[in-house]
Design an enzyme around this catalytic site. Structure first.
Site, mmCIF file in Angstrom:
data_model
loop_
_atom_site.group_PDB
_atom_site.id
_atom_site.type_symbol
_atom_site.label_atom_id
_atom_site.label_comp_id
_atom_site.label_asym_id
_atom_site.label_seq_id
_atom_site.Cartn_x
_atom_site.Cartn_y
_atom_site.Cartn_z
ATOM 1 N N ASN A 46 0.807 -1.197 -0.196
ATOM 2 C CA ASN A 46 -0.034 0.035 -0.002
ATOM 3 C C ASN A 46 0.942 1.189 -0.067
ATOM 4 O O ASN A 46 1.419 1.442 1.030
ATOM 5 C CB ASN A 46 -0.859 0.082 1.132
ATOM 6 C CG ASN A 46 -1.789 1.173 1.189
ATOM 7 O OD1 ASN A 46 -1.838 1.954 0.431
ATOM 8 N ND2 ASN A 46 -2.233 1.337 2.461
ATOM 9 N N TRP A 47 1.116 1.782 -1.211
ATOM 10 C CA TRP A 47 1.924 2.926 -1.320
ATOM 11 C C TRP A 47 1.428 4.294 -0.765
ATOM 12 O O TRP A 47 1.921 5.353 -0.706
ATOM 13 C CB TRP A 47 2.308 3.260 -2.819
ATOM 14 C CG TRP A 47 3.133 2.070 -3.480
ATOM 15 C CD1 TRP A 47 3.389 1.042 -2.586
ATOM 16 C CD2 TRP A 47 3.648 2.157 -4.660
ATOM 17 N NE1 TRP A 47 3.899 0.108 -3.619
ATOM 18 C CE2 TRP A 47 4.189 0.742 -5.067
ATOM 19 C CE3 TRP A 47 3.618 3.072 -5.868
ATOM 20 C CZ2 TRP A 47 4.979 0.559 -6.119
ATOM 21 C CZ3 TRP A 47 4.333 2.740 -7.065
ATOM 22 C CH2 TRP A 47 5.012 1.524 -7.161
ATOM 23 N N LYS A 48 0.123 4.394 -0.423
ATOM 24 C CA LYS A 48 -0.325 5.562 0.225
ATOM 25 C C LYS A 48 -0.152 6.749 -0.633
ATOM 26 O O LYS A 48 -0.147 6.630 -1.682
ATOM 27 C CB LYS A 48 -0.021 5.580 1.840
ATOM 28 C CG LYS A 48 -0.132 4.200 2.509
ATOM 29 C CD LYS A 48 0.179 4.659 4.021
ATOM 30 C CE LYS A 48 -0.090 3.197 4.636
ATOM 31 N NZ LYS A 48 0.212 3.117 6.169
ATOM 32 N N GLU A 97 -5.078 -4.857 10.840
ATOM 33 C CA GLU A 97 -4.182 -4.041 10.803
ATOM 34 C C GLU A 97 -4.424 -3.308 12.109
ATOM 35 O O GLU A 97 -5.185 -2.247 11.969
ATOM 36 C CB GLU A 97 -4.093 -3.126 9.870
ATOM 37 C CG GLU A 97 -4.047 -3.692 8.324
ATOM 38 C CD GLU A 97 -3.284 -2.601 7.289
ATOM 39 O OE1 GLU A 97 -2.312 -2.865 6.705
ATOM 40 O OE2 GLU A 97 -4.061 -1.650 7.194
ATOM 41 N N GLU A 101 -6.648 4.594 7.905
ATOM 42 C CA GLU A 101 -6.275 6.165 7.534
ATOM 43 C C GLU A 101 -7.460 6.711 6.887
ATOM 44 O O GLU A 101 -8.017 7.854 7.164
ATOM 45 C CB GLU A 101 -5.206 6.055 6.472
ATOM 46 C CG GLU A 101 -3.909 5.902 7.655
ATOM 47 C CD GLU A 101 -2.577 5.461 6.687
ATOM 48 O OE1 GLU A 101 -2.504 5.579 5.408
ATOM 49 O OE2 GLU A 101 -1.560 4.938 7.501
ATOM 50 N N GLY A 115 2.569 2.165 10.682
ATOM 51 C CA GLY A 115 3.703 3.267 10.423
ATOM 52 C C GLY A 115 4.406 3.398 11.843
ATOM 53 O O GLY A 115 5.075 4.741 11.865
ATOM 54 N N SER A 118 3.604 -2.167 10.169
ATOM 55 C CA SER A 118 5.084 -2.580 10.513
ATOM 56 C C SER A 118 5.658 -3.652 10.013
ATOM 57 O O SER A 118 6.767 -4.120 10.932
ATOM 58 C CB SER A 118 5.313 -1.999 11.797
ATOM 59 O OG SER A 118 5.101 -0.435 11.913
ATOM 60 N N GLY A 149 3.016 -1.144 4.181
ATOM 61 C CA GLY A 149 3.093 0.071 3.975
ATOM 62 C C GLY A 149 4.604 0.480 3.645
ATOM 63 O O GLY A 149 4.887 0.774 2.667
ATOM 64 N N GLY A 150 5.143 1.371 4.655
ATOM 65 C CA GLY A 150 6.446 1.810 4.581
ATOM 66 C C GLY A 150 7.303 1.118 3.828
ATOM 67 O O GLY A 150 8.290 1.591 2.648
ATOM 68 N N HIS A 210 -9.325 1.102 5.315
ATOM 69 C CA HIS A 210 -7.935 1.326 5.857
ATOM 70 C C HIS A 210 -8.152 2.349 7.228
ATOM 71 O O HIS A 210 -8.773 3.126 6.749
ATOM 72 C CB HIS A 210 -6.865 1.791 4.358
ATOM 73 C CG HIS A 210 -5.396 1.787 5.321
ATOM 74 N ND1 HIS A 210 -5.113 2.620 6.187
ATOM 75 C CD2 HIS A 210 -4.415 1.010 5.089
ATOM 76 C CE1 HIS A 210 -3.880 2.341 6.492
ATOM 77 N NE2 HIS A 210 -3.544 1.315 5.824
HETATM 78 P P1 PGA Z 1 3.049 0.323 7.508
HETATM 79 O O1 PGA Z 1 1.783 0.300 6.914
HETATM 80 O O2 PGA Z 1 3.611 -1.087 7.002
HETATM 81 O O3 PGA Z 1 3.867 1.464 7.336
HETATM 82 O O4 PGA Z 1 2.898 0.194 9.241
HETATM 83 C C1 PGA Z 1 0.830 -0.524 6.815
HETATM 84 C C2 PGA Z 1 -0.468 -0.268 6.068
HETATM 85 O O5 PGA Z 1 -0.895 0.804 6.618
HETATM 86 O O6 PGA Z 1 -0.981 -0.835 5.552
#
Ligand code: PGA
Length: 249
Positions: free
Chosen positions: A9-11, A166, A96, A172, A212, A233-234, A94
């Site tokens: 997930n590149w956000k 999640e 966010e 993050g 993470s 994510g990251g 998600h």
């Molecule tokens: P993260 O994000 O790996 O940066 O913790 C995961 C996500 O939001 O899907």
């Protein structure tokens, strides 16, 4: 047999140049794997990413969509628009989106139904906040998120659902659920689905862990029996890290 999946997930990261560069590197370095590998660039680069990956096994998926077919919804994107450029899978729910864009269980339920009605595959995200875990309310919370968005689906919808647990406190933050915490929750989720639907559906739905995941912890998390992969994510923004996570599965 349920699918193993690693999704990035590149956000809101990577412009067109950065997207193309990362896709090229990922395509070149992708190992031979039975797992499904997915990436989710930002909306404006999706069509380009689909073209770029047309000869690759990496699938391009979307980070969000609106529930309406079309209409006066400034800034939004519909299922049909995604399908039309070759996107068949969409992330919905998600944390966010829930936290920053006010997406409630009710809205998410509509989005899930709209995606399924358009024959799209849904990657449904959910998970508790730190306070829920501290107060011991995390199982109840997760159950209610699943119930409010998914429990009124037809049995036939389930082959098109991927679940992504999640925990918000691990996204993050560099803090990960321990492999034991992930396994405990994933087993609970599978049991909850079995009770609400049936064991066949519960056994066949892929449940990803997100929060993470890094090259250094992926293998241990993925080794747990109810963890079928990860939503990353990251670490999905760095080709070598994402590829290492793909190798870990
Ligand atoms: P993260 O994000 O790996 O940066 O913790 C995961 C996500 O939001 O899907």
């Amino acid at each position: 047999m349920r699918n193993k999946i690693v999704a990035g997930n590149w956000k809101m990261n990577k412009d067109l140049t950065g997207t193309e560069a990362l896709l090229e590197e990922l395509s070149a370095k992708l190992p031979d794997t039975n797992a499904k590998v997915m990436v989710s660039p930002t909306f404006v680069n999706l069509a380009n990413a689909v073209q770029k990956l047309k000869d690759s096994k990496i699938e391009v998926i979307a980070q969000n969509m609106h529930f309406a077919e079309n209409g006066a919804y400034t800034g939004e994107i519909s299922a049909n628009m995604l399908l039309n450029i070759g996107i068949n899978t969409v992330i919905i729910g998600h944390s966010e989106r829930r936290a920053y864009f006010g997406e409630t269980d009710e809205i998410l339920s509509k989005k899930v139904k709209a995606a399924l009605a358009n024959n799209m595959q849904v990657m449904f995200c959910f998970g508790e906040e730190l306070e829920d875990r501290k107060s011991g309310n995390h199982f109840n919370l997760v159950e209610s998120q699943l119930k409010n968005a998914l429990f009124d689906l037809d049995l036939a919808a389930w082959p098109n659902i991927i679940l992504a647990y999640e925990p918000v406190w691990a996204i993050g933050t560099g803090e990960t659920a321990s492999p034991e915490q992930a396994q405990e929750m994933h087993a609970f989720i599978r049991k909850t689905i079995a009770e609400a639907f049936d064991t066949d559906i519960a056994e066949n739905v892929s449940i990803l862990y997100g929060g993470s995941v890094k090259p250094g912890n992926a293998e241990e998390i993925f080794s747990k029996p109810d963890v079928d992969g990860g939503l990353i994510g990251g670490a999905s923004l760095v080709a070598d890290d994402f590829i290492a996570i793909v190798k870990a599965i």
